[in-house]
Write a protein that holds these residues in place. Sequence first.
Motif, PDB file in Angstrom:
ATOM      1  N   GLN A 185      12.351   3.017   1.178  1.00  0.00           N
ATOM      2  CA  GLN A 185      11.430   2.531   0.156  1.00  0.00           C
ATOM      3  C   GLN A 185      11.423   3.456  -1.059  1.00  0.00           C
ATOM      4  O   GLN A 185      11.357   2.985  -2.208  1.00  0.00           O
ATOM      5  CB  GLN A 185      10.027   2.389   0.754  1.00  0.00           C
ATOM      6  N   LEU A 186      11.509   4.750  -0.805  1.00  0.00           N
ATOM      7  CA  LEU A 186      11.559   5.716  -1.913  1.00  0.00           C
ATOM      8  C   LEU A 186      12.856   5.574  -2.696  1.00  0.00           C
ATOM      9  O   LEU A 186      12.848   5.561  -3.937  1.00  0.00           O
ATOM     10  CB  LEU A 186      11.432   7.138  -1.373  1.00  0.00           C
ATOM     11  N   ASN A 227      -2.061   8.667  -6.008  1.00  0.00           N
ATOM     12  CA  ASN A 227      -2.961   7.565  -5.695  1.00  0.00           C
ATOM     13  C   ASN A 227      -2.389   6.616  -4.634  1.00  0.00           C
ATOM     14  O   ASN A 227      -2.692   6.750  -3.462  1.00  0.00           O
ATOM     15  CB  ASN A 227      -3.329   6.791  -6.974  1.00  0.00           C
ATOM     16  N   HIS A 228      -1.492   5.683  -5.044  1.00  0.00           N
ATOM     17  CA  HIS A 228      -0.991   4.685  -4.095  1.00  0.00           C
ATOM     18  C   HIS A 228       0.034   5.263  -3.123  1.00  0.00           C
ATOM     19  O   HIS A 228       0.057   4.899  -1.950  1.00  0.00           O
ATOM     20  CB  HIS A 228      -0.357   3.506  -4.854  1.00  0.00           C
ATOM     21  N   LYS A 229       0.907   6.134  -3.630  1.00  0.00           N
ATOM     22  CA  LYS A 229       2.001   6.698  -2.831  1.00  0.00           C
ATOM     23  C   LYS A 229       2.700   5.590  -2.037  1.00  0.00           C
ATOM     24  O   LYS A 229       2.806   5.620  -0.810  1.00  0.00           O
ATOM     25  CB  LYS A 229       1.475   7.793  -1.905  1.00  0.00           C
ATOM     26  N   ILE A 230       3.205   4.601  -2.774  1.00  0.00           N
ATOM     27  CA  ILE A 230       3.622   3.340  -2.161  1.00  0.00           C
ATOM     28  C   ILE A 230       4.829   3.464  -1.233  1.00  0.00           C
ATOM     29  O   ILE A 230       5.009   2.634  -0.352  1.00  0.00           O
ATOM     30  CB  ILE A 230       3.902   2.264  -3.239  1.00  0.00           C
ATOM     31  N   ALA A 231       5.656   4.492  -1.393  1.00  0.00           N
ATOM     32  CA  ALA A 231       6.786   4.650  -0.483  1.00  0.00           C
ATOM     33  C   ALA A 231       6.322   5.023   0.919  1.00  0.00           C
ATOM     34  O   ALA A 231       7.038   4.816   1.897  1.00  0.00           O
ATOM     35  CB  ALA A 231       7.760   5.711  -1.001  1.00  0.00           C
ATOM     36  N   ALA A 275       5.318  -1.642  -1.481  1.00  0.00           N
ATOM     37  CA  ALA A 275       6.406  -0.675  -1.308  1.00  0.00           C
ATOM     38  C   ALA A 275       7.735  -1.217  -1.826  1.00  0.00           C
ATOM     39  O   ALA A 275       8.570  -0.460  -2.339  1.00  0.00           O
ATOM     40  CB  ALA A 275       6.541  -0.291   0.164  1.00  0.00           C
ATOM     41  N   ILE A 276       7.955  -2.528  -1.697  1.00  0.00           N
ATOM     42  CA  ILE A 276       9.179  -3.114  -2.266  1.00  0.00           C
ATOM     43  C   ILE A 276       8.865  -4.054  -3.429  1.00  0.00           C
ATOM     44  O   ILE A 276       9.749  -4.353  -4.236  1.00  0.00           O
ATOM     45  CB  ILE A 276      10.025  -3.851  -1.203  1.00  0.00           C
ATOM     46  N   ALA A 277       7.607  -4.528  -3.527  1.00  0.00           N
ATOM     47  CA  ALA A 277       7.254  -5.433  -4.626  1.00  0.00           C
ATOM     48  C   ALA A 277       7.338  -4.720  -5.969  1.00  0.00           C
ATOM     49  O   ALA A 277       7.781  -5.313  -6.961  1.00  0.00           O
ATOM     50  CB  ALA A 277       5.848  -6.002  -4.407  1.00  0.00           C
ATOM     51  N   ARG A 298      -4.640  -1.929  -6.412  1.00  0.00           N
ATOM     52  CA  ARG A 298      -3.514  -2.266  -5.558  1.00  0.00           C
ATOM     53  C   ARG A 298      -2.777  -3.512  -6.047  1.00  0.00           C
ATOM     54  O   ARG A 298      -1.570  -3.654  -5.852  1.00  0.00           O
ATOM     55  CB  ARG A 298      -4.005  -2.493  -4.121  1.00  0.00           C
ATOM     56  N   PHE A 299      -3.492  -4.428  -6.689  1.00  0.00           N
ATOM     57  CA  PHE A 299      -2.897  -5.693  -7.115  1.00  0.00           C
ATOM     58  C   PHE A 299      -2.443  -5.687  -8.570  1.00  0.00           C
ATOM     59  O   PHE A 299      -1.725  -6.597  -8.988  1.00  0.00           O
ATOM     60  CB  PHE A 299      -3.894  -6.835  -6.891  1.00  0.00           C
ATOM     61  N   ILE A 300      -2.855  -4.676  -9.342  1.00  0.00           N
ATOM     62  CA  ILE A 300      -2.595  -4.720 -10.785  1.00  0.00           C
ATOM     63  C   ILE A 300      -1.869  -3.494 -11.321  1.00  0.00           C
ATOM     64  O   ILE A 300      -1.574  -3.435 -12.516  1.00  0.00           O
ATOM     65  CB  ILE A 300      -3.916  -4.902 -11.564  1.00  0.00           C
ATOM     66  N   PHE A 301      -1.552  -2.523 -10.449  1.00  0.00           N
ATOM     67  CA  PHE A 301      -0.927  -1.283 -10.938  1.00  0.00           C
ATOM     68  C   PHE A 301       0.491  -1.504 -11.450  1.00  0.00           C
ATOM     69  O   PHE A 301       1.061  -0.629 -12.105  1.00  0.00           O
ATOM     70  CB  PHE A 301      -0.896  -0.231  -9.811  1.00  0.00           C
TER      71      PHE A 301
END
Length: 401
Positions: free
Chosen positions: A37-38, A77-81, A88-90, A364-367
């Motif tokens: 993901q990263l 904040n989110h650290k989406i990876a 994470a992929i969106a 989470r939905f708008i970043f």
Amino acid sequence: MGYIEMWFNRTPVYPLFVNGVEAIFGSNFKTPLKFLQLIFGMLSVWFFIVQMRKNIQLQAFWYLLLAGILVIPYVYNHKIANTILTEAIAYPLYLVVCIQFLLYFFNHNKKHITYGILFLLVLLLTRKQFIFFIPVLLVMVLWVSYQTKTFKKHLPHLVTLVLLPFLISLADSTYHKVAHGYFTNTPWTGIHLLAPAMYVADEEDVTIYTSEDEKAYFTEIYNSVSTKQYNQAAAKAQGEEVISHYVANFAKIANHTIYPIGKERYEKQLSEDDTLIKIDNTTTAMAFPLIKDNFKKWFSLFIKNFSYGFENSKYVLLFVILFFFGISKLKNNQTNIYKAIAFVTCITISNMAVVAVGMHTLKRFIFYNDWVLFFILFMLLATVSNQLEVNKKATKKPPSN
């Protein structure tokens, strides 16, 4: 767990991605998943920056700053990876889709619209909130077709864009047929459409329904949200700001009231998956009459929710001004900078509007568009700086003999 276990109420792409990694790496799949993901995220940022540098000439300093801003969701904040969630992929898919459509807007090369639509298909099967891209792209392709007098050559792309929602629905339903045995779209829409309508509803609204099942369901939901003070009437009675109260209680209304009440009503007669389908169909059918009956209150809540996503109405006004500024420049000055401003402000406003219809505008939905305002600022500052340099050289006196 919903993505790891491929729950019925999850869209196809991300559960398939997670389970594909798990199939390769076994029980220790989470570390490779984070790593992939990263890598996917960093590659998307790199691709975005490289392609923008080819088409909009800014100093490397500005692109270095932009790259830093684009990677913020991975380090703060989110650290989406590090999450097993769709963003994470969106997010990297979103950046790739954006750059492909920007490249098409810049150069009118049809291969970019083709690539963009393919990536958009994957993105929409990951998160459906990005459905707004379809009308935006239809307008863009029509505009380019008109400007270049190539309508016939663009006809296949226009037809594809019109058919894209049906292709998404077909792919989604096919996945659920294979994975869960039901040929149906992901059943997790109705409760989110009904939640804001229930927030502004009155007890008397039960009369708009003709079905006894819908009347009983509405009454149970209304009594629950009223007792727990999750609705607009409670916010006003307590003197709270409506939008803050709504955002704080949206999940309690949707996921912890509408859904469990429906589950309790239908699970005695139906299987777990059939119950979920029944809840989704019933809540979807209930939402639109309730919105229509309370449209002024619902629309007022929508506007507040929309503005809340931008933090306040001043930023809404700023984005609207920047959008019309970019659009106004396209008529006489079709430089890539103005095209970029028009496009990125349009998708920012559109994403916020779609989220505000049936969700609370949490970060989470708008970043996904947090980089947009910085990008515009960098382009405008670079433009002003370049113009000042040109003016300075033009007014500089030649040296005396």
